[in-house]
Design an enzyme around this catalytic site. Structure first.
Site, PDB file in Angstrom:
ATOM      1  N   GLU A   1      -6.903   3.337  -6.513  1.00 15.58           N
ATOM      2  CA  GLU A   1      -8.178   2.926  -5.711  1.00 15.58           C
ATOM      3  C   GLU A   1      -9.721   3.028  -6.011  1.00 15.58           C
ATOM      4  OE1 GLU A   1      -9.485   1.898  -3.468  1.00 15.58           O
ATOM      5  OE2 GLU A   1      -8.359   2.433  -1.335  1.00 15.58           O
TER       6      GLU A   1
ATOM      7  N   ARG B   1       0.305   9.293  -4.835  1.00 15.95           N
ATOM      8  CA  ARG B   1       0.579   8.990  -4.179  1.00 15.95           C
ATOM      9  C   ARG B   1       1.118   7.328  -3.870  1.00 15.95           C
ATOM     10  NH1 ARG B   1      -4.933   8.971  -4.045  1.00 15.95           N
ATOM     11  NH2 ARG B   1      -6.475   7.450  -3.544  1.00 15.95           N
TER      12      ARG B   1
ATOM     13  N   ARG C   1       0.545  -1.472  -0.014  1.00 19.58           N
ATOM     14  CA  ARG C   1      -0.221   0.358   0.118  1.00 19.58           C
ATOM     15  C   ARG C   1       0.880   1.324   0.223  1.00 19.58           C
ATOM     16  NH1 ARG C   1      -4.492   2.506   4.816  1.00 19.58           N
ATOM     17  NH2 ARG C   1      -5.348   3.942   3.138  1.00 19.58           N
ATOM     18  N   HIS C   2       0.550   2.517  -0.620  1.00 16.93           N
ATOM     19  CA  HIS C   2       1.373   3.735  -0.828  1.00 16.93           C
ATOM     20  C   HIS C   2       1.742   3.914   0.548  1.00 16.93           C
ATOM     21  CE1 HIS C   2      -2.040   6.178   0.450  1.00 16.93           C
ATOM     22  NE2 HIS C   2      -3.383   5.299  -0.474  1.00 16.93           N
ATOM     23  N   GLY C   3       2.158   5.407   1.072  1.00 19.78           N
ATOM     24  CA  GLY C   3       3.171   6.148   2.145  1.00 19.78           C
ATOM     25  C   GLY C   3       1.669   6.756   2.474  1.00 19.78           C
ATOM     26  N   GLU C   4       2.024   7.345   3.961  1.00 21.16           N
ATOM     27  CA  GLU C   4       1.171   8.025   4.110  1.00 21.16           C
ATOM     28  C   GLU C   4       0.647   9.484   3.086  1.00 21.16           C
ATOM     29  OE1 GLU C   4       0.367   9.115   8.720  1.00 21.16           O
ATOM     30  OE2 GLU C   4       0.521  10.828   7.516  1.00 21.16           O
TER      31      GLU C   4
ATOM     32  N   SER D   1      -1.543  13.751   3.382  1.00 23.03           N
ATOM     33  CA  SER D   1      -2.152  14.646   4.189  1.00 23.03           C
ATOM     34  C   SER D   1      -3.606  14.259   4.672  1.00 23.03           C
ATOM     35  CB  SER D   1      -1.553  16.223   3.420  1.00 23.03           C
ATOM     36  OG  SER D   1      -2.520  16.232   1.980  1.00 23.03           O
ATOM     37  N   TRP D   2      -3.914  13.623   3.734  1.00 14.82           N
ATOM     38  CA  TRP D   2      -5.408  13.482   2.876  1.00 14.82           C
ATOM     39  C   TRP D   2      -5.704  11.714   4.354  1.00 14.82           C
ATOM     40  CZ3 TRP D   2      -9.701  14.130  -1.680  1.00 14.82           C
ATOM     41  CH2 TRP D   2      -9.360  15.700  -2.095  1.00 14.82           C
ATOM     42  N   ASN D   3      -5.327  10.547   4.201  1.00 13.57           N
ATOM     43  CA  ASN D   3      -4.888   9.862   5.154  1.00 13.57           C
ATOM     44  C   ASN D   3      -5.114  10.726   6.664  1.00 13.57           C
ATOM     45  OD1 ASN D   3      -2.953   8.281   3.412  1.00 13.57           O
ATOM     46  ND2 ASN D   3      -4.834   7.257   3.696  1.00 13.57           N
TER      47      ASN D   3
END
Length: 241
Positions: A96, A71, A20-23, A25-27
């Site tokens: 996604e 991302r 899974r992609h990294g974090e 700001s929306w996460n």
């Protein structure tokens, strides 16, 4: 390129390491991302570097595949650089789930706006009294159903696996998409609760003869623990909240 050995009988497998992609700001802000396109934040870039270093100590991938959303593509580019892999392929089939008119909303607001969507979204457990057709429910505003998401992700991963029999590949994707890949390995009429944190490793072995999938590892973020930090437990794509 190291061959992936079969447990018995000499059958070759493709080892598919799904990350899974990294974090973003929306996460961190608990916003439903879907197919919106925020880039990694600084924590996300650090996470991608840590998982890349872990992968660089293992068998070298023959190729890296990724969603074309920023991302995921940024995460894949970091992995490719650290692992010295030149074969990087971006494809929208690994995106996604499109969340329609819920994209860009705060998570709690999105659940309040359309709770039925999120009952259907909870693919990792059976909810008593839920609509059996919820997996076919498309989200207004151009959103996908879970079955549509499953079809495109599973189909593309099968294509990747057949092109790399006997090899290891890395695939960078998103929370809900990875949950659907994991769900493909479940027995019929059953489901399992899973959590897919940012930069987690989810390892599949796909038979080069039968095409059968085996899920060997899921949600592995031991590299983040070893490095002294863990991302927020909230999965900002709405898949693992």
């Amino acid at each position: 390129m190291s061959p992936t050995l079969a447990p018995s009988g000499g059958e070759e497998f493709t080892e598919v390491v799904v990350v899974r992609h990294g974090e973003t700001s929306w996460n961190a802000s608990r916003i439903v991302q879907g197919q919106m396109d925020p880039e990694l934040n600084e924590i996300g870039r650090q996470q991608a570097l840590v998982v890349a270093r872990r992968l660089s100590k293992e068998a070298k991938p023959a190729a890296i595949y990724a969603s074309d959303l920023k991302r995921a593509s940024e995460t894949a580019e970091i992995i490719a650089q650290v692992c010295d892999v030149s074969n990087l392929v971006l494809n929208e089939a690994l995106r996604e789930r499109h969340m329609g008119y819920l994209q860009g909303l705060k998570w709690d607001d999105a659940v309040d706006k359309n709770p039925d969507v999120f009952r259907g979204f909870d693919i990792f457990k059976i909810i008593e009294g839920s609509d059996p057709d919820s997996r076919n429910q498309e989200i207004p505003g151009g959103g996908e159903s879970l079955n549509q998401l499953n079809e495109r992700c599973v189909s593309y991963l099968n294509t990747i696996a057949q092109e790399h029999i006997g090899e290891r590949v890395v695939v960078v994707s998103h929370g809900a998409a990875i949950l659907e890949l994991c769900r493909h390995t479940d027995p019929p009429n059953s489901s399992i609760r899973r959590h897919i944190p940012n930069t987690s490793l989810n390892i599949f072995r796909v038979s080069g003869v039968t095409g059968q999938w085996i899920l060997e590892r899921c949600g592995d973020v031991s590299h983040l623990k070893e490095d002294g930090f863990l991302q927020s437990a909230f999965g900002g794509d709405g898949a693992s909240a």
